[in-house]
Design a protein around this motif. Sequence first.
Motif, PDB file in Angstrom:
ATOM      1  N   GLN A 133      31.967  31.748  32.943  1.00  0.00           N
ATOM      2  CA  GLN A 133      31.340  30.597  33.722  1.00  0.00           C
ATOM      3  C   GLN A 133      30.953  30.936  35.376  1.00  0.00           C
ATOM      4  N   PRO A 134      29.827  31.651  35.453  1.00  0.00           N
ATOM      5  CA  PRO A 134      29.243  31.829  36.702  1.00  0.00           C
ATOM      6  C   PRO A 134      28.875  30.343  37.226  1.00  0.00           C
ATOM      7  N   GLU A 135      29.169  30.210  38.584  1.00  0.00           N
ATOM      8  CA  GLU A 135      28.501  28.782  39.023  1.00  0.00           C
ATOM      9  C   GLU A 135      28.076  29.100  40.375  1.00  0.00           C
ATOM     10  N   TRP A 136      27.250  28.423  40.909  1.00  0.00           N
ATOM     11  CA  TRP A 136      26.873  28.311  42.352  1.00  0.00           C
ATOM     12  C   TRP A 136      27.388  27.132  43.136  1.00  0.00           C
ATOM     13  N   SER A 137      28.007  27.323  44.352  1.00  0.00           N
ATOM     14  CA  SER A 137      28.588  26.658  44.770  1.00  0.00           C
ATOM     15  C   SER A 137      27.551  25.672  45.905  1.00  0.00           C
ATOM     16  N   PRO A 138      27.913  24.497  46.192  1.00  0.00           N
ATOM     17  CA  PRO A 138      26.886  23.751  47.092  1.00  0.00           C
ATOM     18  C   PRO A 138      26.008  24.371  48.044  1.00  0.00           C
ATOM     19  N   ALA A 139      26.658  25.416  48.621  1.00  0.00           N
ATOM     20  CA  ALA A 139      25.987  26.255  49.756  1.00  0.00           C
ATOM     21  C   ALA A 139      25.137  27.347  49.188  1.00  0.00           C
ATOM     22  N   GLY A 140      25.206  27.768  47.726  1.00  0.00           N
ATOM     23  CA  GLY A 140      24.747  28.598  46.966  1.00  0.00           C
ATOM     24  C   GLY A 140      25.509  30.048  47.192  1.00  0.00           C
ATOM     25  N   VAL A 141      26.674  29.955  46.990  1.00  0.00           N
ATOM     26  CA  VAL A 141      27.640  30.944  47.075  1.00  0.00           C
ATOM     27  C   VAL A 141      28.061  31.352  45.417  1.00  0.00           C
ATOM     28  N   LEU A 142      27.943  32.559  44.780  1.00  0.00           N
ATOM     29  CA  LEU A 142      28.119  32.471  43.636  1.00  0.00           C
ATOM     30  C   LEU A 142      29.794  32.753  43.432  1.00  0.00           C
ATOM     31  N   HIS A 143      30.191  31.794  42.382  1.00  0.00           N
ATOM     32  CA  HIS A 143      31.632  31.988  41.824  1.00  0.00           C
ATOM     33  C   HIS A 143      31.515  32.480  40.473  1.00  0.00           C
ATOM     34  N   PHE A 144      32.603  32.840  39.946  1.00  0.00           N
ATOM     35  CA  PHE A 144      32.794  33.282  38.566  1.00  0.00           C
ATOM     36  C   PHE A 144      34.280  33.595  38.313  1.00  0.00           C
ATOM     37  N   VAL A 145      34.628  33.728  36.999  1.00  0.00           N
ATOM     38  CA  VAL A 145      35.900  34.140  36.337  1.00  0.00           C
ATOM     39  C   VAL A 145      36.129  35.349  35.809  1.00  0.00           C
ATOM     40  N   SER A 146      37.027  36.287  36.421  1.00  0.00           N
ATOM     41  CA  SER A 146      36.883  37.562  35.949  1.00  0.00           C
ATOM     42  C   SER A 146      38.740  37.743  35.241  1.00  0.00           C
ATOM     43  N   ASP A 147      38.842  38.487  34.352  1.00  0.00           N
ATOM     44  CA  ASP A 147      40.103  38.959  33.897  1.00  0.00           C
ATOM     45  C   ASP A 147      40.461  40.510  34.279  1.00  0.00           C
ATOM     46  N   ARG A 148      39.929  40.934  35.427  1.00  0.00           N
ATOM     47  CA  ARG A 148      40.111  42.163  35.944  1.00  0.00           C
ATOM     48  C   ARG A 148      41.551  42.579  36.304  1.00  0.00           C
ATOM     49  N   THR A 149      42.279  41.550  36.526  1.00  0.00           N
ATOM     50  CA  THR A 149      43.826  41.731  36.776  1.00  0.00           C
ATOM     51  C   THR A 149      44.480  41.599  35.598  1.00  0.00           C
ATOM     52  N   GLY A 150      43.930  41.202  34.434  1.00  0.00           N
ATOM     53  CA  GLY A 150      44.891  41.052  33.438  1.00  0.00           C
ATOM     54  C   GLY A 150      44.937  39.396  33.036  1.00  0.00           C
ATOM     55  N   TRP A 154      42.192  35.695  33.509  1.00  0.00           N
ATOM     56  CA  TRP A 154      40.858  35.082  34.022  1.00  0.00           C
ATOM     57  C   TRP A 154      41.386  34.255  35.404  1.00  0.00           C
ATOM     58  N   ASN A 155      40.961  34.829  36.387  1.00  0.00           N
ATOM     59  CA  ASN A 155      41.165  34.123  37.745  1.00  0.00           C
ATOM     60  C   ASN A 155      39.726  34.040  38.332  1.00  0.00           C
ATOM     61  N   LEU A 156      39.675  33.217  39.409  1.00  0.00           N
ATOM     62  CA  LEU A 156      38.504  32.782  40.038  1.00  0.00           C
ATOM     63  C   LEU A 156      38.148  33.642  41.282  1.00  0.00           C
ATOM     64  N   HIS A 178      42.452  33.259  43.991  1.00  0.00           N
ATOM     65  CA  HIS A 178      43.881  32.840  44.026  1.00  0.00           C
ATOM     66  C   HIS A 178      44.592  33.763  42.648  1.00  0.00           C
ATOM     67  N   ALA A 179      45.403  34.562  43.091  1.00  0.00           N
ATOM     68  CA  ALA A 179      46.016  35.628  42.035  1.00  0.00           C
ATOM     69  C   ALA A 179      47.068  34.430  41.320  1.00  0.00           C
ATOM     70  N   ARG A 180      46.887  34.720  40.088  1.00  0.00           N
ATOM     71  CA  ARG A 180      48.048  33.907  39.404  1.00  0.00           C
ATOM     72  C   ARG A 180      47.877  34.352  37.809  1.00  0.00           C
ATOM     73  N   GLU A 181      49.043  34.391  37.141  1.00  0.00           N
ATOM     74  CA  GLU A 181      49.122  34.808  35.694  1.00  0.00           C
ATOM     75  C   GLU A 181      48.758  33.734  34.880  1.00  0.00           C
ATOM     76  N   ALA A 182      47.483  33.281  35.020  1.00  0.00           N
ATOM     77  CA  ALA A 182      47.138  31.940  34.385  1.00  0.00           C
ATOM     78  C   ALA A 182      45.787  32.117  34.207  1.00  0.00           C
ATOM     79  N   GLU A 183      45.116  31.450  33.212  1.00  0.00           N
ATOM     80  CA  GLU A 183      43.771  31.406  32.492  1.00  0.00           C
ATOM     81  C   GLU A 183      43.026  30.334  33.284  1.00  0.00           C
ATOM     82  N   PHE A 184      42.035  30.658  34.070  1.00  0.00           N
ATOM     83  CA  PHE A 184      41.111  29.671  34.421  1.00  0.00           C
ATOM     84  C   PHE A 184      39.637  29.780  33.702  1.00  0.00           C
ATOM     85  N   GLY A 185      39.837  30.275  32.532  1.00  0.00           N
ATOM     86  CA  GLY A 185      38.598  30.478  31.744  1.00  0.00           C
ATOM     87  C   GLY A 185      38.931  30.525  30.339  1.00  0.00           C
TER      88      GLY A 185
END
Length: 648
Positions: free
Chosen positions: A232-249, A251-253, A266-273
Amino acid sequence: MSQQTAPYGSWKSPITSDLIVGGSVALGQVALDGGDTYWVEGRPTEGGRNCVVRRAADGRTEDLTPREFNARTRVHEYGGGDYAVSNGTLYFTNFTDQRVYRQTLDPSSARSAPEPVTPDAALRFADFSVDRRRGVVYAVREDHTEGGEPLNTVVRFRADGDEEGGQVVVSGNDFYAAPRLSPDGRRLAWLAWNHPNMPWDGCELWVGELDEGGSVVSKRLVAGGPEESIVQPEWSPAGVLHFVSDRTGWWNLYRLDAGGEARHLHAREAEFGIPLWVFGASLYGFISEEKILCACVERGQSRLAVLDAATGALEQVESPYTDVTSVKVAGGRAAFRAGTPTERSAVVELNLDTRETRVLKRSSEAAVDAGYVSVPRAVEYPTEGGLTAHAFYYAPRNKDFAAPEGERPPLVVKCHGGPTSMTTTTLRLEIQFWTSRGIAVLDVNYGGSTGYGREYRMRLNDRWGIVDVDDCVNGARHLVERGLADGARCAITGGSAGGFTVLNALTFRDLFRAGASHYGVSDLGALVRDTHKVESRYLERLVGPYPAREDIYRERSSINFTERLSCPVIFFQGLEDKVVPPNQAETMVEALRRKGLPVAYVAFEGEQHGFRRAENIKRALDGELYFYSRVFGFDLADAVEPVEIENL
């Protein structure tokens, strides 16, 4: 009113197959455009077709897709991303011809007839991003014109009609998803991955600079790789790219800062994707430049929250929902699909100022008394290797009945498909169908499921057909040891990859006494030789390289070990299934016939992978119930259409 005493399985229930399929729809793919809300309804009573529905700002709800159209793409076979709406114009892929159609809407609720935009050719389109300034639409295209493995690219096609089927703007990878145009129209983001990876194994996030015509003139890799999954890559209203990655183990934002570095929000042992099985999945959206509404999955259950991208604070949004997907945010409101353990899936609107919710559309208006509803309980139990597995347990529940003292209920263990997927706690009448009749259910999120982090998800690598089977067997054993199920009446059921788990559990273990395979895999070698592109190399991670390790494929395929089977099995199969072809079931059925084991085979003309037609969903539910009643020896409270059981 006093309860009647009757054996488990024989309780009379108001939750019938007719209730389940009558007026029930599958909901998904929520979208917002101005003050209007859109979603897709999969309608079993209309042959399983997908209809795009609009709820106008004034509360009027109407179908947009004419009856002769079916808004469903076949890209990756699983589809998703079937439509997009922008400034009152709807674009959708029609299932029959896979052409993109354009439909103009206006505030007075008038709508034009759909007009074809792409040519009548062997091209499929999905996951649209509309560029109103240039008058084009970006999409993932799957080209089947040359035969053999189709060619996947990102294209742009003219919104008013494109006889060429679009111009390729990105190519060179095996797969693409999520082409997303920046607010200023100057950049395009997309996901790409290659065989043998699936996107949840590892994929790449790219950003391309666009020229005035909308072509990519330069591109750069900004995140991801062969061992990092991006969703889920998404652009913010101001055009900043956001995405969800599981690089920490998990899926965080993340957001991409001005220097091109990814900042963990936000580092959390939870899935945002969630895994990219279908296009367009969405678990977050922008309230403002710094505030993000998101669905956060912890221990298999999701909750709504607001993330402050500046401070990293995560504030929970109070709501009853434990399963939230398809999150969209715009204009001070959000809409999403959600459910609870006591409420079926619905399209829900959230007022972001007051935090009040209202239901826009329920998947079914059928009312079920709470006295017949079994609320799931999350269970954790030990499994092989000193590890822990997860499931949801549903006890038998019917306010009108109690079982004879000392009797333990039959148990149905459910295996979800995927196998990289997950089960949720949303009220599903297909489960209550069993529990209200006095049959316990264990809905298993075996190792390999999502919702519990990357490490749990990767447990299945090289061990599909072992880890999943162990977790289902140990889950059933866990309940039997605690007196919650009758060890002599344990059955296992599942569809697709879940059907593979079913057949392996019945073949290579001795706990279950019956099983039901819905379009399940029995021959891994045949599957890898005869499946569609997106999954053609999937098994390299789950099983091993093919044909180099053909021995493992043989060892894990139940079709090769029918002599070990010693219990009844029923098979349900769509005859037009391209994911798991019918010969997977039919070969197994024939082997069981020859062995003299009780076997039933129910085939459905016109069905593909998964059952979408009301009459077939009903037949499968009733047929499985009838099968268990004969095998386990309990009487049914109501007559159901029997199935032919050979060798019984």
